[in-house]
Design an enzyme around this catalytic site. Structure first.
Site, PDB file in Angstrom:
ATOM      1  N   GLN A  90       0.996  -1.132  -0.153  1.00  9.06           N
ATOM      2  CA  GLN A  90      -0.154  -0.348  -0.085  1.00  9.06           C
ATOM      3  C   GLN A  90       0.984   0.959  -0.044  1.00  9.06           C
ATOM      4  O   GLN A  90       0.670   2.170  -0.572  1.00  9.06           O
ATOM      5  CB  GLN A  90      -1.446  -0.099   1.014  1.00  9.06           C
ATOM      6  CG  GLN A  90      -1.945   1.429   1.188  1.00  9.06           C
ATOM      7  CD  GLN A  90      -3.226   1.426   2.536  1.00  9.06           C
ATOM      8  OE1 GLN A  90      -3.013   2.461   2.446  1.00  9.06           O
ATOM      9  NE2 GLN A  90      -2.773   0.722   3.121  1.00  9.06           N
ATOM     10  N   ASP A  98       0.602   3.706   6.128  1.00  9.38           N
ATOM     11  CA  ASP A  98       0.819   3.429   4.770  1.00  9.38           C
ATOM     12  C   ASP A  98       0.424   4.672   3.504  1.00  9.38           C
ATOM     13  O   ASP A  98       1.662   5.473   3.056  1.00  9.38           O
ATOM     14  CB  ASP A  98       0.229   1.770   4.341  1.00  9.38           C
ATOM     15  CG  ASP A  98       0.516   0.872   4.692  1.00  9.38           C
ATOM     16  OD1 ASP A  98       1.925   0.716   5.138  1.00  9.38           O
ATOM     17  OD2 ASP A  98      -0.127  -0.589   4.980  1.00  9.38           O
ATOM     18  N   GLY A 127      -7.970  20.779  19.010  1.00 10.84           N
ATOM     19  CA  GLY A 127      -7.500  21.948  19.514  1.00 10.84           C
ATOM     20  C   GLY A 127      -7.884  22.629  20.341  1.00 10.84           C
ATOM     21  O   GLY A 127      -7.797  22.550  20.977  1.00 10.84           O
ATOM     22  N   GLY A 128      -7.570  24.706  20.338  1.00 10.38           N
ATOM     23  CA  GLY A 128      -7.664  25.143  20.605  1.00 10.38           C
ATOM     24  C   GLY A 128     -10.074  26.007  21.009  1.00 10.38           C
ATOM     25  O   GLY A 128     -10.323  26.462  21.690  1.00 10.38           O
TER      26      GLY A 128
END
Ligand code: CAO
Length: 415
Positions: free
Chosen positions: A16, A167, A246-247
């Site tokens: 792959q 992959d 995240g924030g």
């Protein structure tokens, strides 16, 4: 004219990671010549077979826009053909187990000797270091690159993700390395080695988790739900369930029908800029002014309560209704889409991201086209080659063999 027209790729990849890379280069117009063992070919041709006698979807979906040349590089005649290929091509891409190319007699020194302009691009499980000789598959890379330890829920085991970041993710990294090396060759006139280790690629994609590892020194990670739950942090970045990372806090929330439909969920982000709209939509207008909820900092210890309240609202709507209501209010939400829904999504068909391809052995099947859109380089998705389908064509057109020469190679068992 396609972006990579005229670039010749000796594609020595299998499974792959490597094939993802060369398929992308093929989508962009490179002439990708896949070298495979006679009578055997890429192992994936016959893995996870769903249509008896036909190349598997595993193979077909990773090998569009390529030609197939069979070649036994363990014969003397086969090695000569490979040498000619190295002289003709711009890039050689491979993802053999460590040492396989050297054993074949085509290490980097030999390749440079034959063609100093050659770019030799490799995927390996690990870069130089204690594990450089190890064979690696997708999930090992996810584990060794930091993804598994940071995926899943705190009270459960590490998890691998469905995204093939080890992959396909490394294939993407390698493709960028190759086009960058081609660009540098324009100035330097020289080829170079490009190495994309899978561990490094996964770690690159987990960059924000290494960010959190260092933030731990400054105290608990307040955007993780375990902070609000009063659970102490350990020494390493913990698993964060579906926390946003995240924030702007976010979670996966149930929608109408979740009891029967495993994908009746939405991702919901309480972006600070639209907090007022979130409060209105969920029927909590008083939270706009309440000091316990009005600011992002005040909400952090209460994220469970906040999201449980939002979920009480999303459970009254389908995931699409949540999208339809929240989108005009600029609240970032997204439905959890199943593979079935994606396969049937008309807009993805229109943009060429989902493509129906015809195949002589298996008939029509769906694939993912080129996910990167260039305005001046159209992508025509061409079905994957049958094993050795282009052997004669490549031997004569690219390498200059005549009919008698080709026959000789066949008689010698080289192609
Ligand atoms: N003619 C003759 N021999 C050939 C050939 C050809 N056209 N193409 C390959 N071979 C030979 C190789 O020379 C090698 O022989 P030796 O071991 O005798 O030197 C042999 O085939 C097997 O190659 P391999 O070791 O790469 O294959 P494997 O199935 O044993 O291992 C994999 C597969 C993926 C674990 C290993 O290739 C690997 O670790 N690759 C690097 C990391 C990677 O890309 N992993 C992701 C794969 S996708 O999940």
């Amino acid at each position: 004219m396609k972006a990579l027209e005229g670039v010749k790729i000796l594609d020595f990849t299998h499974v792959q990671s490597g094939p993802t890379c060369t398929q992308l280069l093929g989508f962009f117009g490179a002439d990708v010549m896949k070298v495979e063992r006679p009578g055997v070919g890429d192992a994936t041709r016959k893995q996870l077979v769903d249509v008896e006698g036909a190349d598997s979807l595993y193979f077909t979906m990773l090998n569009h826009n390529k030609r197939s040349l069979t070649l036994n590089t363990k014969t003397e005649e086969g090695k000569k053909v490979l040498e000619k290929m190295i002289l003709e091509c711009d890039v050689m891409v491979e993802n053999f187990a460590p040492g396989a190319l050297d054993r074949m007699g085509f290490g980097w020194e030999r390749i440079q000797e034959l063609n100093p302009r050659m770019i030799m691009a490799s995927v390996k499980g690990f870069g130089p270091g204690p594990y450089e000789d190890c064979k690696v598959y997708e999930n090992i890379a996810q584990c060794a690159g930091g993804s598994a330890s940071t995926t899943g829920f705190r009270d459960g085991p590490p998890l691998v993700t469905g995204s093939q970041i080890g992959d396909s993710g490394t294939g993407l990294h390698l493709a960028l390395g190759i086009v960058t090396a081609l660009y540098q060759r324009e100035q330097s006139g020289k080829g170079q080695r490009v190495l994309a280790p899978m561990q490094d690629g996964v770690l690159n994609l987990c960059r924000v988790k290494l960010r959190d590892q260092q933030r731990l020194k400054a105290g608990p990670l307040k955007e993780y739900s375990q902070f609000g739950e009063g659970v102490e942090f350990g020494e390493a970045t913990p698993r964060a369930g579906n926390d946003s990372g995240g924030g702007q806090p976010g979670r996966i929330l149930k929608c109408k029908g979740w009891e029967k439909d495993p994908d009746a969920y939405t991702y919901f982000i309480t972006q600070a800029a639209v907090w007022g709209n979130v409060c209105e939509v969920i029927g909590k207008p008083e939270w706009k002014e309440d000091p316990n909820y009005a600011t992002p900092a005040a909400r952090l210890p209460r994220l469970n309560e906040v999201f449980e309240t939002i979920e009480a609202w999303t459970m009254t709507k389908s995931k699409y209704e949540v999208m339809d209501i929240c989108n005009p209010l600029n609240i970032p939400v997204g439905p959890i889409l199943s593979m079935k829904e994606l396969a049937e999504e008309p807009s993805l068909r229109e943009t060429g991201t989902i493509v129906e391809v015809d195949h002589p052995e298996r008939g029509a099947y769906l694939t993912v086209g080129c996910p990167i859109k260039l305005s001046d380089s159209d992508v025509d998705v061409v079905r994957s080659p049958l094993l050795g389908e282009h052997t004669d064509e490549i031997l004569s057109d690219v390498l200059g063999y005549d009919a008698a020469g080709i026959q000789k190679l066949k008689d010698a068992g080289a192609v």
